[in-house]
Each structure stands twice: as C-alpha cells, then as structure tokens.
Design an enzyme around this catalytic site. Structure first.
Site, mmCIF file in Angstrom:
data_model
loop_
_atom_site.group_PDB
_atom_site.id
_atom_site.type_symbol
_atom_site.label_atom_id
_atom_site.label_comp_id
_atom_site.label_asym_id
_atom_site.label_seq_id
_atom_site.Cartn_x
_atom_site.Cartn_y
_atom_site.Cartn_z
ATOM 1 N N MET A 30 0.875 -1.176 0.104
ATOM 2 C CA MET A 30 -0.032 0.161 -0.005
ATOM 3 C C MET A 30 0.814 1.375 -0.177
ATOM 4 S SD MET A 30 -3.575 -1.026 2.101
ATOM 5 C CE MET A 30 -2.772 -0.776 3.874
ATOM 6 N N GLY A 31 2.061 1.191 -0.396
ATOM 7 C CA GLY A 31 3.016 2.232 -0.425
ATOM 8 C C GLY A 31 3.774 2.729 0.830
ATOM 9 N N HIS A 37 9.446 -3.618 3.404
ATOM 10 C CA HIS A 37 8.844 -3.853 2.045
ATOM 11 C C HIS A 37 10.085 -4.135 1.083
ATOM 12 C CE1 HIS A 37 5.831 -0.742 3.348
ATOM 13 N NE2 HIS A 37 4.935 -1.989 3.088
ATOM 14 N N GLY A 149 5.003 -10.373 4.080
ATOM 15 C CA GLY A 149 5.650 -10.369 5.412
ATOM 16 C C GLY A 149 5.015 -10.985 6.523
ATOM 17 N N GLN A 155 -3.017 -12.010 7.715
ATOM 18 C CA GLN A 155 -3.153 -11.642 6.434
ATOM 19 C C GLN A 155 -2.421 -12.750 5.570
ATOM 20 O OE1 GLN A 155 -3.175 -7.902 4.153
ATOM 21 N NE2 GLN A 155 -0.997 -8.435 4.026
#
Ligand code: AMP
Length: 280
Positions: A30-31, A37, A149, A155
């Site tokens: 999501m930036g 990341h 991650g 998730q």
C-alpha cells in the site's frame, strides 16, 4: 523500471516476459515503503527474473474511513526506493482501474473463520476487502511467486487460503518481520508516530519477547492478562493480546507444550493502531 497505471499494458509486458521463459515475483503493497517492503523486493529479485511491486491503498479493506484518509502517501520516495532496489515494474492503479464503476466487486470468500478472529473481529470486513483486492491483483499479475511479510501474520494465512480457493498456481513466500534496532516492527503507520511515541511503541516488542520467554505448558490466561495490563500501563489502548495456533489462529487457552503458537498484539498508541506478532 516500468511504471504502469493500467492493467492491460502491465499484462502485455508480463506476457512478453513469460514468453521468454522468465519467472514473475510479485510484492503487493500500500506504499509508504520502508525496509520491510524493500526486503521483499530483494527476496523477489533473488528468486525470480522479474519483480512487480504494486502500490494501491485499497479502500475496501479499511473499516475506518479516518484510517484510510490518513494513510501515508509518499509515491515519489516510493518510486525512488523501488528503482534503487531494482524492481522491474511497479503497478500504481487508480481506484477506478481496480474497481471500474458499474461493476460489482463484492464477492465474499469462505475463509474458514480466519477472517472473524483477532484482526477480523476488530476490523469487520477487513479481510474480505483484502481478498477482493488480492484476488484481482493475483489474477492480473499471475505471478509465479508472491512475497508477503510475517508482520501481517493473519493476512498471510488469509492469502494462503485465498490461493487455495482460487486454485491459482502462485506460490506464497512469507518473510520475517523487519524491525528497527529498537525492536519496533517497521510499518508505514509508524510515520504517524512522534519520536517519543516511537520509543514508547517498543513496548510491544518487549511484551512479545516476554510472552516467548515466559511461555510454559498450562493455562495461558494470566500470561495474556499481564501482557494486556503492561501495555495499558504503558499508554496503549489494547484491542487484543492473543496466543494462537499458527495454522488456524484458534486461541490457545491451555498450552500442551507442543502446539505451534504465535503471540499477536494489536493496540492503539494515540490515534495510530499498531500490530505485531512473534512465533513462540
Ligand atoms: P503494506 O504496505 O502494509 O500492505 O505491506 C505490504 C507487504 O509488506 C505485506 O506483505 C506486509 O506484511 C509486508 N510488510 C510490512 N511491514 C513489514 C515488516 N516490518 N517486515 C516485513 N514485511 C513487512
């Protein structure tokens, strides 16, 4: 690095790569990128020929509109970092590209209860929203490998289940949580913390370490209770502290000394909600 904002040119270019026998690695984000990341980008570059990173703040997975509005946006810095880490392509779609107006994107997924516990209980609809966007992204990119991650442990299990449901051949690779030297798990949301709060937030890591060190066979109620009260005394508003089975995330009330367990924490520091976990 090719920057795509539309689906078909991205698919076309990936089709060309595949035609040349190249493998595709995919890192959805999501930036507001950070080292957590970027390690996924490194891992993808190592394991696949072409790394695609997506940056899309998915409105469907935010149950709290304020959280969505305040989600950090650093697209310029993100692109520089991705270029420096040699991502081959970045996909930055607008909301209408992902969810064209007039088309219903409200499929529900039977996640076997994974979406009703912990994050699912405190963020209703969150994991259905995650699955809606990931189903779409996974079909668009059609990657060989998907890099996610452990920071978002629940998730990862949800996406593992989604891959099972969709029957896609993409293989999920889960990477360990990247932390600041203080122990604080890196997160885009940390950008909203003051320097003092960042220091305060290291308590989550300390508590996870304590849970790991203090875990003994038997009843876990008092261990969880003292973790909650330590966090509350440290200035957090706690959503949950749980010790759960690593496969299905069922809470473990009585540990037999063998069951594989993960400690998970979600708590607010001021307005910022932080999550973290540790395998025990
Ligand atoms: P996000 O942009 O928060 O949706 O995260 C995109 C991906 O990066 C997800 O697979 C996250 O689990 C992963 N990620 C976020 N923070 C970290 C971290 N500190 N260490 C490792 N992976 C992370």
């Amino acid at each position: 690095m090719i920057i795509h904002s539309h689906i078909s040119p991205l698919q076309q270019s990936l089709e060309n790569e595949r035609f040349q026998g190249k493998t595709i690695g995919f890192v959805p984000t999501m930036g507001a990128l950070h080292e957590g990341h970027l390690r996924l980008i490194d891992a993808s570059n190592q394991a696949s020929d072409v790394t695609v990173c997506s940056i899309f703040v998915n409105p469907k997975q935010f149950n709290d509109p304020k959280d969505f509005e305040k989600y950090p946006n650093r697209i310029g810095a993100d692109l520089e970092m991705l270029y420096a880490r040699e991502a081959a392509a970045v996909f930055i779609p607008a909301v209408d590209e992902m969810y064209p107006p007039g088309v219903a994107f409200n499929k529900t997924y039977d996640l076997g209860g994974l979406d009703t516990r912990m994050e699912g209980a405190f963020r209703p609809g969150h994991f259905q929203g995650v699955c809606q966007v990931m189903d779409r992204l996974l079909h668009i990119v059609n990657a060989d490998l998907l890099f996610m991650g452990q920071k978002d442990f629940q998730q990862c299990l949800v996406i593992r289940k989604l891959l099972e449901i969709t029957g896609l051949k993409t293989k999920l690779e889960i990477f360990p949580t990247v932390r600041e030297t203080s122990g604080l798990a890196m997160s885009s949301r940390n950008m909203r913390l003051s320097a003092e709060q960042k220091e305060q937030a290291t308590l989550i890591y300390k508590i996870l370490m304590d849970l790991k060190n203090d875990l003994r066979p038997g009843d876990l109620a008092s261990l969880k209770r003292s973790a909650i009260s330590e966090l509350t005394n440290g200035g957090f508003k706690v959503d949950y502290v749980e010790i759960a089975d690593t496969e299905n995330l069922n809470p473990i009330h009585y540990w037999d000394g063998k069951q594989k367990a993960v400690a998970v924490v979600a708590a607010f520091l001021g307005e910022v909600r932080l999550i973290d976990n540790m395998l025990l």
